[in-house]
Design an enzyme around this catalytic site. Sequence first.
Site, PDB file in Angstrom:
ATOM      1  N   LYS A 116       0.844  -1.214   0.000  1.00  0.00           N
ATOM      2  CA  LYS A 116       0.000   0.000   0.000  1.00  0.00           C
ATOM      3  C   LYS A 116       0.872   1.256   0.000  1.00  0.00           C
ATOM      4  O   LYS A 116       0.540   2.241  -0.662  1.00  0.00           O
ATOM      5  CB  LYS A 116      -0.905   0.007   1.238  1.00  0.00           C
ATOM      6  CG  LYS A 116      -2.072  -0.992   1.190  1.00  0.00           C
ATOM      7  CD  LYS A 116      -3.018  -0.741   2.369  1.00  0.00           C
ATOM      8  CE  LYS A 116      -3.820  -1.954   2.791  1.00  0.00           C
ATOM      9  NZ  LYS A 116      -4.929  -2.308   1.916  1.00  0.00           N
ATOM     10  N   HIS A 235     -15.685  -4.277   7.470  1.00  0.00           N
ATOM     11  CA  HIS A 235     -14.821  -3.967   6.313  1.00  0.00           C
ATOM     12  C   HIS A 235     -14.940  -4.981   5.186  1.00  0.00           C
ATOM     13  O   HIS A 235     -14.119  -5.004   4.283  1.00  0.00           O
ATOM     14  CB  HIS A 235     -13.348  -3.824   6.730  1.00  0.00           C
ATOM     15  CG  HIS A 235     -13.125  -2.764   7.774  1.00  0.00           C
ATOM     16  ND1 HIS A 235     -13.538  -1.467   7.602  1.00  0.00           N
ATOM     17  CD2 HIS A 235     -12.555  -2.817   9.001  1.00  0.00           C
ATOM     18  CE1 HIS A 235     -13.226  -0.768   8.686  1.00  0.00           C
ATOM     19  NE2 HIS A 235     -12.641  -1.564   9.547  1.00  0.00           N
ATOM     20  N   ARG A 292      -6.808  -7.709 -10.342  1.00  0.00           N
ATOM     21  CA  ARG A 292      -7.519  -8.941 -10.729  1.00  0.00           C
ATOM     22  C   ARG A 292      -8.967  -8.600 -11.015  1.00  0.00           C
ATOM     23  O   ARG A 292      -9.368  -7.446 -10.880  1.00  0.00           O
ATOM     24  CB  ARG A 292      -7.460  -9.935  -9.566  1.00  0.00           C
ATOM     25  CG  ARG A 292      -7.987  -9.293  -8.286  1.00  0.00           C
ATOM     26  CD  ARG A 292      -8.127 -10.253  -7.145  1.00  0.00           C
ATOM     27  NE  ARG A 292      -8.260  -9.569  -5.878  1.00  0.00           N
ATOM     28  CZ  ARG A 292      -9.358  -9.044  -5.384  1.00  0.00           C
ATOM     29  NH1 ARG A 292     -10.480  -9.100  -6.088  1.00  0.00           N
ATOM     30  NH2 ARG A 292      -9.389  -8.454  -4.209  1.00  0.00           N
TER      31      ARG A 292
END
Length: 666
Positions: A116, A235, A292
């Site tokens: 990230k 989440h 993806r």
Amino acid sequence: MFEKILIANRGEIACRVAHTCKRLGVRTVAVYSDADTHARHVALCDEAYLLGPAPARDSYLKADLLLQIARQSGAQAIHPGYGFLSENAEFAEACQTAGVVFIGPPPKAIRAMGSKSAAKAIMEQAGVPLVPGYHGKDQTLDTLARSAAEIGYPVLIKASAGGGGKGMRVVESAGQLAEGVAAAQREALASFGDDQVLIEKYLFRPRHIEIQVFADKQGQAVYLFERDCSVQRRHQKILEEAPAPGMSPERRREMGEAAVAAARAIGYEGAGTVEFIAHQDGSFYFMEMNTRLQVEHPVTEMITGQDLVEWQLLVAAGEPLPRAQEQLAIQGHAFEARIYAEDPDRDFLPSIGRLEHLRTPAENLHVRIDTGVRQNDEVSPHYDPMIAKLIVWDQDRGGALRRLGQALADYQIVGVATNIRLLSALVAHPAFAAGEVNTGFIEIHRSSLFPDKQPVSDHILALATLGRLLYVEREAASRAHESGDPWSPWRSTSAWRLNDDNMQTLYFRDGERDVSVTAHYHGDHVRLDLPGGSLPVSGELKGEGDLVADLDGVRVRATLVRQGEDMVILSQGASHLLTLHNPLTEGMEDEVDAGSLAAPMPGTVTRILVQEGDTVATGDPLLILEAMKMEHTITAPRAGMIECIHYTVGDQVQEGVELLVLGGTP
Ligand code: ADP
């Protein structure tokens, strides 16, 4: 285009990929683990190879074995689906080396987005907006504290290598920072073997809006608009839609172009998703890029009329993108609801078991079901507990929402617990209908989305009682039919045979509550004494357990599924479990010989529903005893064969005497 591809995945996504291949005439090779020998994806593909034992590391994650099978089967390419090896740069590289096409982005694009922090640095360079924060290499507490103070509390600490919400910590004030950082680092190290963290401004009830992008080897890149995935539980996305409610064309273009810039910045090829977090004021920030196909890609397909798996195959085969940006448009609105085998009453723990009963809404232009299971399949503990994705489309959001509510109501699953009740409550919620979505939706509306469990209504009790009586009647009739006795009263095919002026009481257990219903027979109908009053009912049982009932002049339909003494009543989108029991025999079991069936009370034998030599299943009615003006049905405590019947109709019996003998199954 390829002649043959290997699908290195299982479940719904393997079936989804196989579906497009079939349409395009591309042959498919499935792989499977020991647990998936009879799985739907294996049946759908042209050939299938066993990988190994059930755990993913011994089967679906075995990169070398997958490549060996690709060579052996002559597959020219591998579609990794999502999860498993789909974002594994080493696997993508190994495919290249082995001369098999990896249907996905180049390894270096996967690597660029794998961290990230590194991804943010690249996006910053490309001019993509970032959440205010710190994603540098210096991990000293001093630097982190200074950055957090600059950003302003509350802040969110994230594991740089993170995924699935792991290693994420909200820190409210400077005093809690050291502790929050230490906790996030510990979790990150344990889950990803890397303790690097980053800090972001913690946004209050933001929205999760992601952009579908596609790029080809010729350097073209387009966006296929947005998906709103704000409704999440811990989440994790459970309801997605496209387009996003309230999105203006200008904002859409701005976000789409930012996403394409992100894809270009890393030399992207194939399908990708750029995830943004959006503030209530409309500002948006890059969160991460998934390299993806996403679980929720069908909503994009429904509003664009494109098949994204077909696009993936074309791009991987070196063809240009089938559409340019100006040839893409949004039509209508689509939702996807993820149906999971998980138990809302046990904090959404995965629910393992066999899908004893599975009936889905009809698929058509408006309703699509992506699934990897059929009735009687097992939901195993080894893989993701998603049962299906229910996708609906209509001209506008209101229409699509109505269809989603109806399709959820028509989705019948018995055997495992599911989240359908929660999905239905979400879809029916006025705030959801108004498009007021954000990542805190479930928390904010918790009390109305998870109402306290109510006792089963008289309406359901009436359906359960009627259904049970009709089942008993049907089984007795079919036994008499098999026996060939022309004089048996059960041979009559008139609709309602239990027409003596007598009565019978059924005892149900509804959770903690015990409730009884007495049925009085009146020729063509039955009058039920229910907790709330008396009700005349009649009805018919069709097929597998479809009940058409007349409740005091109101015609209703329900489905009944029996599992021994348990009855599940599926009615109007809700499922209710009732357990039949006999309070008079309870506590007596110990005294009674296991193979025999004793009279629970003194009485008269009024009906015998079986014959010697019959095989019976647990819960099958065997004999009816009348006492104290009430009928009691003696049911089989287990499966077996009727060895001996000691009495005939009309006989008086004493309490505790053996009525019949149940032997083992022959
Ligand atoms: P992971 O990769 O672990 O799934 P993400 O970075 O994709 O983590 O974030 C997952 C979810 O966490 C988002 O969809 C959103 O609901 C929430 N979230 C992430 N970043 C923020 C933030 N800065 N402020 C508030 N919520 C956030």
